[in-house]
Design an enzyme around this catalytic site. Structure first.
Site, PDB file in Angstrom:
ATOM      1  N   LEU A 210      11.739   1.508   6.795  1.00 29.13           N
ATOM      2  CA  LEU A 210      11.065   1.891   5.552  1.00 29.13           C
ATOM      3  C   LEU A 210      11.726   3.134   4.963  1.00 29.13           C
ATOM      4  CD1 LEU A 210       8.482   1.237   3.764  1.00 29.13           C
ATOM      5  CD2 LEU A 210       7.452   3.181   4.973  1.00 29.13           C
TER       6      LEU A 210
ATOM      7  N   GLU B 125      12.534   2.508  13.790  1.00 30.52           N
ATOM      8  CA  GLU B 125      11.526   3.447  13.302  1.00 30.52           C
ATOM      9  C   GLU B 125      10.293   3.315  14.170  1.00 30.52           C
ATOM     10  OE1 GLU B 125      10.559   2.311   9.294  1.00 30.52           O
ATOM     11  OE2 GLU B 125       9.907   0.302   9.874  1.00 30.52           O
TER      12      GLU B 125
ATOM     13  N   TYR C 239       0.839  -1.198   0.000  1.00 26.14           N
ATOM     14  CA  TYR C 239       0.000   0.000   0.000  1.00 26.14           C
ATOM     15  C   TYR C 239       0.873   1.246   0.000  1.00 26.14           C
ATOM     16  CZ  TYR C 239       0.927   1.042   4.945  1.00 26.14           C
ATOM     17  OH  TYR C 239       1.529   1.368   6.126  1.00 26.14           O
TER      18      TYR C 239
ATOM     19  N   LYS D 208       6.600  -1.762   1.987  1.00 27.37           N
ATOM     20  CA  LYS D 208       5.390  -1.202   2.612  1.00 27.37           C
ATOM     21  C   LYS D 208       4.221  -2.165   2.409  1.00 27.37           C
ATOM     22  CE  LYS D 208       3.239   3.350   3.297  1.00 27.37           C
ATOM     23  NZ  LYS D 208       3.721   3.521   4.681  1.00 27.37           N
TER      24      LYS D 208
END
Length: 281
Positions: free
Chosen positions: A203, A179, A31, A147
């Site tokens: 990411l 993260e 996504y 992702k």
């Protein structure tokens, strides 16, 4: 609300996804979330490229999505969002619907492509006054650089943060900060901007890259390097960075004040620069 599904625009409450869809059965999908400021998409090309890179890594039978830009722009228009200050469009691709099996479906199986748009409001109070975060052990899978829609560890960690009165949980793997559940993280120490390097556990955030560019334009030294838990807790400033959080100061971690306990000077400087960037596109 008008959504998009497999080439059609239709009312969102009429969208039907097959129970055999591999996104539903296996979280076998990707996504992207694109932010629009005053009807202008922020770094649309970079979002599409990240989606296509992920499709190649997951070995989808189609790895290019030329419809991406048009679908997003059409959803903004069809949902009468052209005049709002801020909106987001969610775009998801799964490996499609096929009888449940761990092996990939036949290569001619069409992917499932779904998207929707809505108005979005920034958490202004958190951005102005700062917010809290917690640290959690990183128990995610080994390809967090993609992702994917497999976000169960992220949602559990994020809810743990919310239950603790914080806005984000920061993943720690072998003593190193990676993260947040839906954001990148950065630290300021001695006027230097530190952020974890891009690895399989981080990411490649679109907003992260934009903020790094803003730092360099402002002659702020940037170091993409490993950040230990202790270094994080002793930082002058901490911030989370992402499409929805933009640049949000983190002034408490696990109840410990960061720096003065207020948003720092460099964070505020970057917030102002990011505002100019997104409102003068």
């Amino acid at each position: 609300m008008i959504a998009f599904l497999n080439g059609q625009y239709l009312a969102k409450d009429r969208v039907c996804i097959s129970p055999d869809d591999r996104g539903f059965l296996f979280a076998d999908g990707l996504y992207e979330v694109v932010r629009f400021y005053h009807n202008r998409p922020f770094r649309l090309r970079e979002h599409r490229q990240r989606l296509e890179n992920g499709a190649r890594e997951l070995r989808f039978n189609r790895c290019e999505f030329p419809e991406f830009d048009e679908v997003l722009m059409n959803l903004i228009e069809k949902n009468q969002l052209k005049r709002v200050e801020s909106a987001i469009v969610y775009f998801q691709v799964t490996r499609g619907a096929a009888p449940r099996s761990h092996r990939f479906p036949p290569p001619e199986t069409p992917l499932t492509v779904y998207a929707f748009a809505r108005e979005f409001f920034s958490a202004v109070e958190e951005q102005e006054n700062g917010a809290g975060a917690i640290l959690v052990e990183d128990d995610r899978w080994g390809h967090c650089d993609l992702k994917t829609i497999a976000l169960l560890p992220n949602t559990l960690a994020h809810q743990k943060a919310r239950d603790a009165g914080a806005v984000e949980a920061l993943f720690v793997r072998q003593g190193l900060v990676q993260e947040g559940t839906h954001s990148n993280v950065a630290v300021v120490k001695g006027g230097v901007f530190y952020t974890p390097p891009l690895t399989r556990h981080v990411l490649p955030g679109i907003t992260r890259q934009a903020v790094i560019e803003l730092c360099r334009e402002a002659d702020i030294e940037v170091r993409e390097t490993a950040i230990s838990k202790n270094f994080l807790l002793e930082a002058d400033e901490v911030m989370i960075i992402g499409t929805t959080v933009e640049i949000t100061p983190i002034v408490r971690i696990d109840g410990k004040l960061i720096g003065s306990g207020r948003p720092g000077r460099l964070t505020q400087k970057l917030q102002a620069a990011f505002f100019r960037l997104t409102h003068n596109m």
